[in-house]
Design an enzyme around this catalytic site. Sequence first.
Site, PDB file in Angstrom:
ATOM      1  N   LYS A 217      28.790  46.552  42.548  1.00 57.58           N
ATOM      2  CA  LYS A 217      27.539  46.237  41.955  1.00 57.58           C
ATOM      3  C   LYS A 217      26.392  46.087  43.165  1.00 57.58           C
ATOM      4  CE  LYS A 217      29.547  43.447  38.240  1.00 57.58           C
ATOM      5  NZ  LYS A 217      30.044  42.095  37.826  1.00 57.58           N
TER       6      LYS A 217
ATOM      7  N   LYS B 230      34.850  49.269  48.823  1.00 58.83           N
ATOM      8  CA  LYS B 230      35.049  49.246  47.128  1.00 58.83           C
ATOM      9  C   LYS B 230      33.907  49.348  46.403  1.00 58.83           C
ATOM     10  CE  LYS B 230      34.831  44.989  45.616  1.00 58.83           C
ATOM     11  NZ  LYS B 230      35.057  43.564  45.424  1.00 58.83           N
TER      12      LYS B 230
ATOM     13  N   LYS C 181      31.476  37.006  51.108  1.00 52.57           N
ATOM     14  CA  LYS C 181      29.829  36.702  50.421  1.00 52.57           C
ATOM     15  C   LYS C 181      29.443  35.792  51.192  1.00 52.57           C
ATOM     16  CE  LYS C 181      30.836  37.915  45.650  1.00 52.57           C
ATOM     17  NZ  LYS C 181      31.175  37.581  44.363  1.00 52.57           N
TER      18      LYS C 181
HETATM   19  P1  TYM Z   1      33.719  40.889  38.764  1.00 51.23           P
HETATM   20  O1  TYM Z   1      32.553  40.427  37.877  1.00 51.23           O
HETATM   21  O2  TYM Z   1      33.241  41.197  40.102  1.00 51.23           O
HETATM   22  O3  TYM Z   1      34.518  41.883  38.308  1.00 51.23           O
HETATM   23  C1  TYM Z   1      35.025  42.044  36.954  1.00 51.23           C
HETATM   24  C2  TYM Z   1      36.371  42.998  37.132  1.00 51.23           C
HETATM   25  O4  TYM Z   1      36.129  44.244  37.456  1.00 51.23           O
HETATM   26  C3  TYM Z   1      37.064  44.293  38.511  1.00 51.23           C
HETATM   27  N1  TYM Z   1      36.456  45.344  39.666  1.00 51.23           N
HETATM   28  C4  TYM Z   1      37.053  46.442  40.151  1.00 51.23           C
HETATM   29  N2  TYM Z   1      38.434  46.890  39.625  1.00 51.23           N
HETATM   30  C5  TYM Z   1      38.550  48.017  40.466  1.00 51.23           C
HETATM   31  N3  TYM Z   1      37.717  48.564  41.171  1.00 51.23           N
HETATM   32  C6  TYM Z   1      36.728  48.021  41.679  1.00 51.23           C
HETATM   33  N4  TYM Z   1      35.762  48.657  42.575  1.00 51.23           N
HETATM   34  C7  TYM Z   1      36.259  46.786  41.160  1.00 51.23           C
HETATM   35  N5  TYM Z   1      35.405  46.145  41.260  1.00 51.23           N
HETATM   36  C8  TYM Z   1      35.460  45.083  40.240  1.00 51.23           C
HETATM   37  C9  TYM Z   1      37.514  42.935  39.151  1.00 51.23           C
HETATM   38  O5  TYM Z   1      38.733  42.929  39.997  1.00 51.23           O
HETATM   39  C10 TYM Z   1      37.362  42.153  37.852  1.00 51.23           C
HETATM   40  O6  TYM Z   1      38.467  42.295  37.197  1.00 51.23           O
HETATM   41  N6  TYM Z   1      35.897  36.497  39.764  1.00 51.23           N
HETATM   42  C11 TYM Z   1      35.756  37.408  38.885  1.00 51.23           C
HETATM   43  C12 TYM Z   1      35.541  37.088  37.561  1.00 51.23           C
HETATM   44  C13 TYM Z   1      36.288  35.771  36.991  1.00 51.23           C
HETATM   45  C14 TYM Z   1      37.487  36.076  36.280  1.00 51.23           C
HETATM   46  C15 TYM Z   1      37.931  34.766  36.050  1.00 51.23           C
HETATM   47  C16 TYM Z   1      38.416  37.193  36.176  1.00 51.23           C
HETATM   48  C17 TYM Z   1      35.870  34.546  36.723  1.00 51.23           C
HETATM   49  N7  TYM Z   1      36.871  33.985  36.123  1.00 51.23           N
HETATM   50  C18 TYM Z   1      39.082  34.461  35.383  1.00 51.23           C
HETATM   51  C19 TYM Z   1      39.711  36.742  35.591  1.00 51.23           C
HETATM   52  C20 TYM Z   1      40.106  35.418  35.068  1.00 51.23           C
HETATM   53  C21 TYM Z   1      34.813  38.486  39.362  1.00 51.23           C
HETATM   54  O7  TYM Z   1      33.918  38.226  40.013  1.00 51.23           O
HETATM   55  O8  TYM Z   1      34.894  39.690  38.867  1.00 51.23           O
END
Ligand code: TYM
Length: 355
Positions: A220, A217, A115
């Site tokens: 978004k 991957k 990032k």
């Molecule tokens: P975020 O918002 O990017 O994504 C949300 C969830 O979706 C999963 N994900 C995917 N799974 C499979 N294939 C993909 N292409 C894919 N893209 C996204 C992510 O692994 C996630 O589970 N840091 C985290 C948010 C967060 C969080 C937390 C998660 C903040 N605090 C505490 C768990 C516990 C994030 O940016 O997810």
Amino acid sequence: MSSFKPLVFSGVQPTGNLHLGNYLGAIRKFVALQESHDCIYCVVDLHSITAQLVHDDLPGQTRAITAAFLASGIDPKKHIVFNQSRVSQHAELAWIFNCVARIGWMNRMTQFKDKAGKDRENASLGLLAYPSLMAADILVYRATHVPVGDDQKQHLELTRDIAAKFNNDFSQKIGELGLGVEMQAGDETVNGYFPLTEPLIDGPATRVMSLRDGTKKMSKSDPSDLSRINLTDDADAISKKIKKAKTDPEPLPSELGGLKDRPEAENLVGIYAALSETSREQVIAEFGGRQFSVFKPALAELAVEKLAPVAAEMRRISADRAYVDAVLRDGGERASAIAERTMKDVRDIIGLLDD
Ligand code: TYM
């Protein structure tokens, strides 16, 4: 000697459209875990300002993710749904964890490197400290299990490192105050205040890839909308994107091993398996030897059948903003009560006067 009560926590950032990766890798698992665990699901708005401070419509995005949670089947009465910034204890514990974690740990995070890009000096300090806030999200509830996609694995390892260092640094004080809980760390039984949280990363869709490039991957932030299926896409858009998905000219293999070095084929088989709640093996047993001209329409039909109702429900719930806001308010109050109990202990452990 007590041990931690099982509790699930996970979060999703309110940035951009939710896509099939978020749904299969995370949200659908959130729904399933409600049957067996107490769950807390959070829209992590404070995380979304780490990469970009100013957003066009942060409140709207936060409500949209909430609507997606509810439309997918998360029950906000039996469990807790709220947005992170409402519960200030997340930020308070994150500050303490900033003093527990080491800069070297943060510098090693691949997501930070991706990032921040080449100009790391110019990334926000929040982006570097992001995993520390994530650890606080989880540990402020002393959650034991965290369902996520594969891309969050490293952050969850760091969460365990932070918990272990805190437990170790304050072991004497934790013991004196009688706040220690027994837990298993590998073969050892240890005592500490924070659990060593288990990541839940399993099933055929822990890493859903772009429909345009099976080595990237699904995300978004990909500029091509054809690369992902958004949870808000209608039936026509879903079908079109699957039909246009990149593939190779070979038919599907008749053995799982034949998917090796065929990332696009492997991705579509994984998506089919996850949507139909079977395994890749079963999908190969059914479609092995068939051309994509047969497999893609079957996948498109399945995706529409599973996703279109979620999109329709999301639209219905989103139209009722007062309801969405009430869910977040109520969830925030219940989350705060738990988080404040933890923070009281943490302030005592560290020696921060608060009464
Ligand atoms: P975020 O918002 O990017 O994504 C949300 C969830 O979706 C999963 N994900 C995917 N799974 C499979 N294939 C993909 N292409 C894919 N893209 C996204 C992510 O692994 C996630 O589970 N840091 C985290 C948010 C967060 C969080 C937390 C998660 C903040 N605090 C505490 C768990 C516990 C994030 O940016 O997810």
